[in-house]
Design an enzyme around this catalytic site. Structure first.
Site, short mmCIF file in Angstrom:
data_model
loop_
_atom_site.label_atom_id
_atom_site.label_comp_id
_atom_site.label_asym_id
_atom_site.label_seq_id
_atom_site.Cartn_x
_atom_site.Cartn_y
_atom_site.Cartn_z
CB CYS A 66 -0.65 0.16 1.41
SG CYS A 66 0.12 -0.24 2.75
C1 RB5 Z 1 -3.88 5.37 0.27
O1 RB5 Z 1 -5.28 4.82 1.20
C2 RB5 Z 1 -2.98 4.92 2.50
O2 RB5 Z 1 -3.61 5.11 3.37
C3 RB5 Z 1 -2.67 3.40 2.23
O3 RB5 Z 1 -2.12 3.32 0.75
C4 RB5 Z 1 -1.89 3.10 3.60
O4 RB5 Z 1 -0.54 4.36 3.37
C5 RB5 Z 1 -1.92 2.60 4.81
O5 RB5 Z 1 -1.50 2.31 5.22
#
Ligand code: RB5
Length: 153
Positions: A66
């Site tokens: 993420c």
């Molecule tokens: C973006 O939604 C961001 O919050 C996600 O990719 C991540 O970093 C969460 O932990």
């Protein structure tokens, strides 16, 4: 060894880089692509889906990406039987297998560049649980997890 990978909208590029990297090494990797055809899939459901696949034994290891790697680790660790950790350095990635016996590694595209990410994944895949002094610690984690998921036992 069967590996799965997935990401949220913050990590599409890094997922592709790692997928292609492992594919080019002949590794059996599946892109779960949970978001395909869904509007606004968020990291909790994407990471939860990947962790469930690993917990069910469909894959030996999972890579969840993420923006930071943090949310993906948090949600994966809510699935019984799964251990996950965020790694942005090679040493931690090795220890995640050798000491912690984690089946899932998470990373953040907003934190790390593609070349280091590939080295980290290689180190993680090249490491196995060492047992020894780590064995009772991991066993304790599993017991505590069991008590948490099944307080009636
Ligand atoms: C973006 O939604 C961001 O919050 C996600 O990719 C991540 O970093 C969460 O932990």
């Amino acid at each position: 060894m069967k590996i799965c990978i997935d990401c949220d909208d913050a990590a599409v590029t890094l997922k592709k880089v790692i997928y292609e990297h492992l594919k080019s090494k002949g590794i059996d990797i599946t892109d779960l692509n949970y978001s395909e055809g869904k509007e606004n899939a968020l990291y909790p459901e994407i990471g939860f889906n990947l962790a469930k696949e690993v917990a069910a034994g469909k894959y030996d290891r999972g890579i969840s990406i993420c923006g930071t790697g943090l949310g993906m680790a948090m949600i994966a660790n809510k699935v019984e039987g799964v251990f996950a950790g965020t790694c942005h350095d090679v040493f931690s990635a090795e220890r995640l297998r050798k000491s912690n016996d984690a089946q899932i590694i998470t990373m953040g595209e907003r934190v790390i560049g593609p070349e280091l990410a590939k080295k980290i994944i290689d180190a993680w895949l090249g490491s196995e649980f060492e047992g020894g002094g780590s064995a009772p610690k991991v066993a304790q984690m599993r017991n505590l997890e069991r008590g948490s998921f099944h307080p009636e036992l």
